[in-house]
Scaffold this motif. Structure first.
Motif, PDB file in Angstrom:
ATOM      1  N   GLU A  25      -2.435   8.296  15.308  1.00 54.38           N
ATOM      2  CA  GLU A  25      -3.665   8.459  16.303  1.00 54.38           C
ATOM      3  C   GLU A  25      -3.934   9.966  16.567  1.00 54.38           C
ATOM      4  OE1 GLU A  25      -5.011   5.724  19.449  1.00 54.38           O
ATOM      5  OE2 GLU A  25      -4.190   4.169  18.355  1.00 54.38           O
ATOM      6  N   GLY A  26      -5.144  10.178  16.324  1.00 53.46           N
ATOM      7  CA  GLY A  26      -5.571  11.674  16.720  1.00 53.46           C
ATOM      8  C   GLY A  26      -5.229  12.505  15.544  1.00 53.46           C
ATOM      9  N   GLU A  27      -4.691  12.196  14.472  1.00 56.52           N
ATOM     10  CA  GLU A  27      -4.581  13.253  13.420  1.00 56.52           C
ATOM     11  C   GLU A  27      -5.888  13.136  12.646  1.00 56.52           C
ATOM     12  OE1 GLU A  27      -1.885  14.890  12.661  1.00 56.52           O
ATOM     13  OE2 GLU A  27      -0.494  14.428  14.210  1.00 56.52           O
ATOM     14  N   ASP A  28      -6.371  14.121  12.622  1.00 53.82           N
ATOM     15  CA  ASP A  28      -7.743  14.368  11.905  1.00 53.82           C
ATOM     16  C   ASP A  28      -7.458  14.149  10.202  1.00 53.82           C
ATOM     17  OD1 ASP A  28      -9.031  14.847  14.224  1.00 53.82           O
ATOM     18  OD2 ASP A  28      -8.968  16.915  14.024  1.00 53.82           O
ATOM     19  N   GLU A  29      -6.341  14.382   9.816  1.00 58.07           N
ATOM     20  CA  GLU A  29      -6.180  14.639   8.320  1.00 58.07           C
ATOM     21  C   GLU A  29      -5.485  13.206   7.870  1.00 58.07           C
ATOM     22  OE1 GLU A  29      -7.576  17.013   6.124  1.00 58.07           O
ATOM     23  OE2 GLU A  29      -8.500  17.535   7.904  1.00 58.07           O
ATOM     24  N   ILE A  30      -5.261  12.465   8.463  1.00 53.57           N
ATOM     25  CA  ILE A  30      -4.211  11.309   8.179  1.00 53.57           C
ATOM     26  C   ILE A  30      -4.754  10.120   8.491  1.00 53.57           C
ATOM     27  CG2 ILE A  30      -1.974  10.032   8.075  1.00 53.57           C
ATOM     28  CD1 ILE A  30      -0.780  12.752   8.688  1.00 53.57           C
ATOM     29  N   GLU A  31      -4.940   9.158   7.491  1.00 47.62           N
ATOM     30  CA  GLU A  31      -5.642   7.751   7.832  1.00 47.62           C
ATOM     31  C   GLU A  31      -4.545   6.700   7.320  1.00 47.62           C
ATOM     32  OE1 GLU A  31      -8.289   6.872   9.505  1.00 47.62           O
ATOM     33  OE2 GLU A  31      -9.011   8.990   9.514  1.00 47.62           O
ATOM     34  N   ILE A  32      -4.556   5.580   8.102  1.00 50.62           N
ATOM     35  CA  ILE A  32      -3.546   4.400   7.762  1.00 50.62           C
ATOM     36  C   ILE A  32      -4.317   3.130   7.545  1.00 50.62           C
ATOM     37  CG2 ILE A  32      -1.544   3.333   8.563  1.00 50.62           C
ATOM     38  CD1 ILE A  32      -0.858   6.186   8.368  1.00 50.62           C
ATOM     39  N   GLY A  33      -3.925   2.537   6.395  1.00 53.97           N
ATOM     40  CA  GLY A  33      -4.673   1.344   6.195  1.00 53.97           C
ATOM     41  C   GLY A  33      -3.775   0.309   5.622  1.00 53.97           C
ATOM     42  N   GLN A  34      -4.284  -1.030   5.283  1.00 54.57           N
ATOM     43  CA  GLN A  34      -3.608  -2.093   4.775  1.00 54.57           C
ATOM     44  C   GLN A  34      -4.451  -2.869   4.055  1.00 54.57           C
ATOM     45  OE1 GLN A  34      -2.511  -4.125   8.382  1.00 54.57           O
ATOM     46  NE2 GLN A  34      -0.429  -4.021   7.640  1.00 54.57           N
ATOM     47  N   VAL A  35      -4.172  -3.419   2.883  1.00 56.19           N
ATOM     48  CA  VAL A  35      -4.900  -4.242   2.113  1.00 56.19           C
ATOM     49  C   VAL A  35      -4.119  -5.351   1.741  1.00 56.19           C
ATOM     50  CG1 VAL A  35      -5.820  -4.568  -0.320  1.00 56.19           C
ATOM     51  CG2 VAL A  35      -6.047  -2.216   0.940  1.00 56.19           C
ATOM     52  N   ASP A  36      -4.671  -6.736   2.081  1.00 59.54           N
ATOM     53  CA  ASP A  36      -4.001  -8.040   1.430  1.00 59.54           C
ATOM     54  C   ASP A  36      -4.326  -8.252   0.253  1.00 59.54           C
ATOM     55  OD1 ASP A  36      -3.437 -10.731   1.175  1.00 59.54           O
ATOM     56  OD2 ASP A  36      -4.027 -11.059   3.198  1.00 59.54           O
ATOM     57  N   CYS A  37      -3.584  -8.262  -0.589  1.00 59.58           N
ATOM     58  CA  CYS A  37      -3.762  -8.569  -2.003  1.00 59.58           C
ATOM     59  C   CYS A  37      -3.956  -9.656  -2.541  1.00 59.58           C
ATOM     60  CB  CYS A  37      -2.641  -7.967  -2.917  1.00 59.58           C
ATOM     61  SG  CYS A  37      -2.296  -6.012  -2.920  1.00 59.58           S
ATOM     62  N   GLY A  38      -3.785 -10.870  -1.531  1.00 56.55           N
ATOM     63  CA  GLY A  38      -3.972 -12.011  -1.918  1.00 56.55           C
ATOM     64  C   GLY A  38      -5.614 -12.459  -1.486  1.00 56.55           C
ATOM     65  N   THR A  39      -6.037 -11.797  -0.839  1.00 55.15           N
ATOM     66  CA  THR A  39      -7.630 -12.074  -0.651  1.00 55.15           C
ATOM     67  C   THR A  39      -8.540 -10.749  -1.175  1.00 55.15           C
ATOM     68  OG1 THR A  39      -7.509 -10.920   1.370  1.00 55.15           O
ATOM     69  CG2 THR A  39      -7.307 -13.324   1.311  1.00 55.15           C
ATOM     70  N   ASN A  40      -7.871  -9.660  -1.846  1.00 60.08           N
ATOM     71  CA  ASN A  40      -8.463  -8.494  -2.329  1.00 60.08           C
ATOM     72  C   ASN A  40      -7.973  -8.193  -3.672  1.00 60.08           C
ATOM     73  OD1 ASN A  40     -10.324  -7.632   0.109  1.00 60.08           O
ATOM     74  ND2 ASN A  40      -8.426  -8.003   1.188  1.00 60.08           N
ATOM     75  N   LYS A  41      -7.967  -9.009  -4.436  1.00 62.03           N
ATOM     76  CA  LYS A  41      -7.316  -8.875  -5.996  1.00 62.03           C
ATOM     77  C   LYS A  41      -7.936  -7.753  -6.690  1.00 62.03           C
ATOM     78  CE  LYS A  41      -5.404 -13.551  -6.047  1.00 62.03           C
ATOM     79  NZ  LYS A  41      -5.579 -14.912  -6.395  1.00 62.03           N
ATOM     80  N   GLU A  42      -9.162  -7.655  -6.652  1.00 64.86           N
ATOM     81  CA  GLU A  42      -9.762  -6.546  -7.363  1.00 64.86           C
ATOM     82  C   GLU A  42      -9.379  -5.164  -7.168  1.00 64.86           C
ATOM     83  OE1 GLU A  42     -12.385  -7.260  -3.701  1.00 64.86           O
ATOM     84  OE2 GLU A  42     -11.430  -8.766  -5.342  1.00 64.86           O
ATOM     85  N   ILE A  43      -9.386  -4.937  -5.761  1.00 66.82           N
ATOM     86  CA  ILE A  43      -8.781  -3.539  -5.046  1.00 66.82           C
ATOM     87  C   ILE A  43      -7.301  -3.268  -5.831  1.00 66.82           C
ATOM     88  CG2 ILE A  43      -8.176  -2.238  -3.190  1.00 66.82           C
ATOM     89  CD1 ILE A  43     -10.580  -3.695  -1.614  1.00 66.82           C
ATOM     90  N   CYS A  44      -6.560  -4.355  -5.671  1.00 66.54           N
ATOM     91  CA  CYS A  44      -5.175  -4.124  -5.878  1.00 66.54           C
ATOM     92  C   CYS A  44      -4.781  -4.006  -7.442  1.00 66.54           C
ATOM     93  CB  CYS A  44      -4.224  -5.402  -5.382  1.00 66.54           C
ATOM     94  SG  CYS A  44      -4.331  -5.518  -3.596  1.00 66.54           S
ATOM     95  N   ASN A  45      -5.649  -4.536  -8.205  1.00 71.80           N
ATOM     96  CA  ASN A  45      -5.713  -4.476  -9.506  1.00 71.80           C
ATOM     97  C   ASN A  45      -6.163  -3.072 -10.162  1.00 71.80           C
ATOM     98  OD1 ASN A  45      -4.712  -6.882 -10.025  1.00 71.80           O
ATOM     99  ND2 ASN A  45      -6.725  -7.954 -10.492  1.00 71.80           N
ATOM    100  N   LYS A  46      -7.158  -2.662  -9.364  1.00 70.94           N
ATOM    101  CA  LYS A  46      -7.683  -1.103  -9.668  1.00 70.94           C
ATOM    102  C   LYS A  46      -6.693  -0.122  -9.437  1.00 70.94           C
ATOM    103  CE  LYS A  46     -11.748   1.695  -8.585  1.00 70.94           C
ATOM    104  NZ  LYS A  46     -12.777   1.940  -7.672  1.00 70.94           N
ATOM    105  N   VAL A  47      -5.853  -0.438  -8.395  1.00 69.33           N
ATOM    106  CA  VAL A  47      -4.875   0.676  -8.183  1.00 69.33           C
ATOM    107  C   VAL A  47      -3.611   0.289  -8.377  1.00 69.33           C
ATOM    108  CG1 VAL A  47      -6.191   1.840  -6.278  1.00 69.33           C
ATOM    109  CG2 VAL A  47      -4.553  -0.062  -5.611  1.00 69.33           C
ATOM    110  N   ASP A  48      -3.301  -0.885  -9.437  1.00 68.26           N
ATOM    111  CA  ASP A  48      -2.391  -0.742 -10.089  1.00 68.26           C
ATOM    112  C   ASP A  48      -1.068  -1.316  -9.204  1.00 68.26           C
ATOM    113  OD1 ASP A  48      -0.859  -1.092 -12.530  1.00 68.26           O
ATOM    114  OD2 ASP A  48       0.076   0.669 -12.277  1.00 68.26           O
ATOM    115  N   ILE A  49      -1.461  -2.320  -8.230  1.00 66.59           N
ATOM    116  CA  ILE A  49      -0.318  -3.030  -7.439  1.00 66.59           C
ATOM    117  C   ILE A  49       0.277  -4.282  -7.999  1.00 66.59           C
ATOM    118  CG2 ILE A  49       0.208  -4.097  -5.219  1.00 66.59           C
ATOM    119  CD1 ILE A  49      -0.541  -0.977  -5.312  1.00 66.59           C
ATOM    120  N   HIS A  50       1.710  -4.332  -8.508  1.00 65.63           N
ATOM    121  CA  HIS A  50       1.965  -5.549  -9.058  1.00 65.63           C
ATOM    122  C   HIS A  50       3.189  -6.069  -8.093  1.00 65.63           C
ATOM    123  CE1 HIS A  50      -0.304  -4.869 -12.401  1.00 65.63           C
ATOM    124  NE2 HIS A  50      -0.074  -3.583 -12.493  1.00 65.63           N
ATOM    125  N   SER A  51       3.637  -5.518  -7.008  1.00 61.65           N
ATOM    126  CA  SER A  51       4.813  -6.178  -6.197  1.00 61.65           C
ATOM    127  C   SER A  51       4.386  -5.774  -4.781  1.00 61.65           C
ATOM    128  CB  SER A  51       6.266  -5.693  -6.800  1.00 61.65           C
ATOM    129  OG  SER A  51       6.348  -4.122  -6.661  1.00 61.65           O
TER     130      SER A  51
END
Length: 82
Positions: A25-51
């Motif tokens: 928090e407070g770092e201007d240049e760094i962002e942290i995020g999460q993606v649930d591939c169970g509900t966002n399959k199209e995003i995970c496929n786009k960035v080649d997530i398989h495990s």
């Protein structure tokens, strides 16, 4: 800008990711995020997530690094490298 994203599918890593987000928090240049591939399959496929979990670091919109697995000592090294 550097963005680190955890991709998961119904797996709980406890408070690790929330703790990392708070630590950054407070770092201007760094962002942290999460993606649930169970509900966002199209995003995970786009960035080649398989495990899960998979952690990817993006720099200026491009993938700069990828980490798979739950060995958190190695993950700490992965995150501190960037």
């Amino acid at each position: 800008m550097t963005v680190t994203i955890e991709f998961f599918c119904s797996k709980n890593l406890g408070t690790l990711w929330e703790d990392l987000g708070k630590a950054m928090e407070g770092e201007d240049e760094i962002e942290i995020g999460q993606v649930d591939c169970g509900t966002n399959k199209e995003i995970c496929n786009k960035v080649d997530i398989h495990s899960y979990p998979t952690f990817k670091l993006f720099y200026n919109g491009e993938e700069a690094a990828k980490y798979k697995g739950t060995n958190f000592s190695t993950q700490d090294n992965f995150l501190s490298t960037y």
